[in-house]
Design a protein around this motif. Structure first.
Motif, short mmCIF file in Angstrom:
data_model
loop_
_atom_site.label_atom_id
_atom_site.label_comp_id
_atom_site.label_asym_id
_atom_site.label_seq_id
_atom_site.Cartn_x
_atom_site.Cartn_y
_atom_site.Cartn_z
N LEU A 12 8.64 -8.24 -3.02
CA LEU A 12 7.62 -7.25 -3.33
C LEU A 12 6.40 -7.40 -2.42
O LEU A 12 5.84 -6.42 -1.94
CB LEU A 12 7.20 -7.36 -4.79
CG LEU A 12 8.27 -7.04 -5.83
CD1 LEU A 12 7.75 -7.32 -7.24
CD2 LEU A 12 8.73 -5.59 -5.73
N VAL A 13 6.01 -8.66 -2.18
CA VAL A 13 4.83 -8.91 -1.35
C VAL A 13 5.06 -8.44 0.08
O VAL A 13 4.16 -7.88 0.72
CB VAL A 13 4.49 -10.42 -1.37
CG1 VAL A 13 3.45 -10.75 -0.31
CG2 VAL A 13 3.97 -10.81 -2.74
N GLU A 14 6.27 -8.65 0.58
CA GLU A 14 6.56 -8.33 1.98
C GLU A 14 6.78 -6.84 2.22
O GLU A 14 6.90 -6.42 3.36
CB GLU A 14 7.79 -9.12 2.43
CG GLU A 14 7.51 -10.61 2.51
CD GLU A 14 8.78 -11.43 2.66
OE1 GLU A 14 9.88 -10.83 2.65
OE2 GLU A 14 8.68 -12.67 2.77
N GLN A 15 6.81 -6.03 1.16
CA GLN A 15 6.95 -4.58 1.31
C GLN A 15 5.58 -4.00 1.64
O GLN A 15 4.73 -3.81 0.79
CB GLN A 15 7.49 -3.95 0.02
CG GLN A 15 7.48 -2.44 0.00
CD GLN A 15 8.33 -1.83 1.11
OE1 GLN A 15 9.34 -2.38 1.50
NE2 GLN A 15 7.91 -0.68 1.60
N THR A 16 5.35 -3.74 2.92
CA THR A 16 4.03 -3.28 3.35
C THR A 16 4.08 -1.96 4.10
O THR A 16 3.06 -1.51 4.63
CB THR A 16 3.37 -4.34 4.26
OG1 THR A 16 4.23 -4.59 5.40
CG2 THR A 16 3.13 -5.64 3.51
N GLN A 17 5.25 -1.32 4.19
CA GLN A 17 5.36 -0.08 4.94
C GLN A 17 5.29 1.11 4.00
O GLN A 17 6.07 1.22 3.06
CB GLN A 17 6.66 -0.04 5.74
CG GLN A 17 6.75 -1.13 6.81
CD GLN A 17 8.03 -1.04 7.61
OE1 GLN A 17 8.89 -0.23 7.30
NE2 GLN A 17 8.14 -1.85 8.64
N GLY A 18 4.36 2.04 4.28
CA GLY A 18 4.28 3.26 3.51
C GLY A 18 3.60 3.09 2.16
O GLY A 18 3.00 2.06 1.86
N VAL A 19 3.72 4.12 1.36
CA VAL A 19 3.08 4.16 0.05
C VAL A 19 3.90 3.34 -0.95
O VAL A 19 5.12 3.45 -1.01
CB VAL A 19 2.95 5.61 -0.44
CG1 VAL A 19 2.39 5.66 -1.86
CG2 VAL A 19 2.06 6.41 0.51
N CYS A 20 3.21 2.53 -1.76
CA CYS A 20 3.86 1.72 -2.78
C CYS A 20 3.32 2.12 -4.16
O CYS A 20 2.10 2.16 -4.36
CB CYS A 20 3.58 0.23 -2.55
SG CYS A 20 4.24 -0.41 -0.99
N ILE A 115 0.96 -6.69 -8.07
CA ILE A 115 1.81 -7.65 -8.77
C ILE A 115 1.06 -8.59 -9.70
O ILE A 115 1.68 -9.41 -10.38
CB ILE A 115 2.63 -8.49 -7.79
CG1 ILE A 115 1.71 -9.40 -6.98
CG2 ILE A 115 3.49 -7.61 -6.89
CD1 ILE A 115 2.44 -10.52 -6.31
N LYS A 116 -0.27 -8.48 -9.78
CA LYS A 116 -1.03 -9.45 -10.57
C LYS A 116 -0.55 -9.58 -12.01
O LYS A 116 -0.49 -10.70 -12.54
CB LYS A 116 -2.52 -9.13 -10.51
CG LYS A 116 -3.40 -10.18 -11.20
CD LYS A 116 -4.81 -10.16 -10.69
CE LYS A 116 -5.70 -9.14 -11.27
NZ LYS A 116 -5.45 -7.80 -11.53
N PRO A 117 -0.17 -8.48 -12.70
CA PRO A 117 0.33 -8.67 -14.07
C PRO A 117 1.59 -9.52 -14.16
O PRO A 117 1.91 -10.03 -15.24
CB PRO A 117 0.61 -7.22 -14.53
CG PRO A 117 -0.32 -6.38 -13.71
CD PRO A 117 -0.35 -7.05 -12.38
N ASP A 353 -5.80 -8.95 -7.03
CA ASP A 353 -4.35 -9.01 -6.82
C ASP A 353 -4.03 -9.57 -5.44
O ASP A 353 -3.20 -10.48 -5.30
CB ASP A 353 -3.77 -7.61 -6.98
CG ASP A 353 -2.26 -7.58 -6.88
OD1 ASP A 353 -1.61 -8.09 -7.81
OD2 ASP A 353 -1.73 -7.04 -5.90
N SER A 354 -4.66 -9.05 -4.41
CA SER A 354 -4.37 -9.51 -3.06
C SER A 354 -4.81 -10.95 -2.85
O SER A 354 -4.14 -11.71 -2.13
CB SER A 354 -5.05 -8.60 -2.03
OG SER A 354 -6.45 -8.54 -2.23
N ALA A 355 -5.90 -11.36 -3.51
CA ALA A 355 -6.34 -12.76 -3.39
C ALA A 355 -5.32 -13.70 -4.02
O ALA A 355 -5.03 -14.78 -3.47
CB ALA A 355 -7.71 -12.94 -4.04
N ALA A 356 -4.77 -13.31 -5.16
CA ALA A 356 -3.76 -14.14 -5.81
C ALA A 356 -2.51 -14.27 -4.95
O ALA A 356 -1.95 -15.35 -4.78
CB ALA A 356 -3.41 -13.56 -7.18
N ILE A 357 -2.05 -13.14 -4.38
CA ILE A 357 -0.87 -13.15 -3.52
C ILE A 357 -1.09 -14.06 -2.32
O ILE A 357 -0.25 -14.92 -1.99
CB ILE A 357 -0.54 -11.73 -3.05
CG1 ILE A 357 -0.11 -10.86 -4.22
CG2 ILE A 357 0.54 -11.76 -1.98
CD1 ILE A 357 0.03 -9.40 -3.87
#
Length: 386
Positions: A12-20, A115-117, A353-357
């Motif tokens: 999930l973290v590595e999915q960075t292309q396009g809208v999520c 993904i924080k939850p 969320d991004s800080a936790a990842i």
């Protein structure tokens, strides 16, 4: 349905292309209120469509993107639920998880998954490993959390003693008495045990040790750089022998004895969590105390801008982050500049969320906790490596 694990998180973290698109919703499992589940689900899909439209996506494109989620909406799907549902959608990506916790309703549409939850399932709130060594010599390896226990496939892991040592004879019913050392090589106390198998006592004990050394070697790649505790479960005389072969530094002394307890996954999870829960509670409390001890030294901070910057430069060793709270904005690591917004703006991400990842990816520990359990009751708080 996918099984939530650390590897899934990385996907999930590595999915960075396009809208999520990330969707979270609570589920009602019993009674007439279960009829609200599909209604709530449709409302969340509608919100996602609206957010996609606000970002400039055409209606037909939004419908196509969300089609895999629409396809879930049938009677069979709603008959098999847990307490919460999480769904992640992007071009070429569709994953969903039924999880035993009730999420707050949430729709997030950005350029990465939210993904924080999920972090309480995978971080300092309770991740552990479990290795079962049954009477029949079958081996299984699990990753667990407070909420779940999932079996992991390990490449080249021997499944049985016979497979590893190439035993193929029928003589499997001769009861042998063997003596095993309790507590590994540093403890010479001998404990009698019962083994059903072939060969004399000394040869059989050496064979078991050889098997356990191979088993330990097969786990090296999976456990490399991990800090989560490892629990052994199985007949009592196997456990000290495995400890003698073990090289993973976080193997616990306490294990789960007996075959009966490891025959059902729910009982196995309950027995394992009873062992590790006090350790996680103690570790989290020690982390809070350490944070407070560092006040005034410059080695901690609950300032959002300072902590987020430190996270991206790999300085954060421990991060406390509040679940159920979002802090929208952007961070430019090249310019080391952060912008914080009260409401989500186009291009924003949840900075918590991004800080936790990023902390996880940098090898730090994340405590995803209720807001009042974060030091200073801030949205996040960090302990710095330097």
């Amino acid at each position: 349905m996918n099984i939530l694990s650390t590897e899934e998180l990385k996907t999930l973290v590595e999915q960075t292309q396009g809208v999520c698109v990330s969707l979270y919703m609570p589920m009602v499992r019993l009674g007439s209120e279960t009829q609200q589940n599909p209604i709530r689900f449709k409302n969340l899909i509608r919100q996602a469509e609206e957010q996609l439209a606000n970002q400039g996506m055409r209606s037909t494109e939004a419908v196509d993107l969300l089609k895999p989620a629409h396809d879930l909406d049938h009677e069979d799907f709603w008959q098999h639920q847990s307490d919460g549902l999480a769904i992640f959608i992007a071009n070429g990506v569709f994953r969903y998880y039924r999880l035993p916790t009730s999420f707050n309703e949430l729709v997030v549409v950005t350029d990465r998954f939210h993904i924080k939850p999920l972090l309480p399932f995978l971080t300092g709130d309770g991740k552990f490993y479990l290795l079962t060594l049954s009477q029949e010599d079958e081996v299984k390896f699990f990753e667990g959390s407070r909420f779940s226990l999932q079996e992991l496939e390990v490449e080249n892991m021997p499944k049985t003693l016979n497979e590893a040592l190439h035993y193929d004879g029928p003589d499997q019913g001769v009861e042998q008495r063997i003596a095993t050392s309790r507590g590994g090589t540093n403890n010479s106390f001998q404990q009698p045990g019962t083994f059903h198998g072939q060969g004399n006592d000394g040869a059989k004990q050496n064979d078991i040790l050889q098997f356990f050394h191979r088993l330990d070697e097969s786990l090296h790649d999976t456990l490399r750089n991990q800090k989560a505790p490892l629990i052994l479960a199985g007949v009592e005389y196997f456990l000290p022998l495995y400890r003698e072969a073990n090289t993973y530094p976080h193997l616990l002394e306490e294990g789960i004895n007996g075959n009966q307890k490891i025959s059902h996954s729910e009982e196995l999870h309950a027995a394992a969590w009873q062992i590790v829960e006090p350790l996680f509670q103690q570790a989290q409390q020690q982390a809070v105390e350490r944070y407070r001890e560092l006040n005034g030294t410059g080695k901690n901070s609950h300032d959002l801008k300072e902590a987020v910057s430190a996270v991206y430069y790999g300085r954060v060793e421990q991060l406390f982050v509040a679940v159920g709270v979002q802090q929208w904005g952007t961070f430019d690591p090249d310019a080391n500049q952060i912008q914080v917004h009260t409401d989500a703006q186009p291009g924003d991400e949840d900075l918590l969320d991004s800080a936790a990842i990023q902390t996880l990816l940098n090898g730090g520990t994340v405590y995803a906790v209720e807001p009042d359990q974060v030091p200073e009751e801030a949205p996040l708080a960090a302990v710095f490596r330097y």
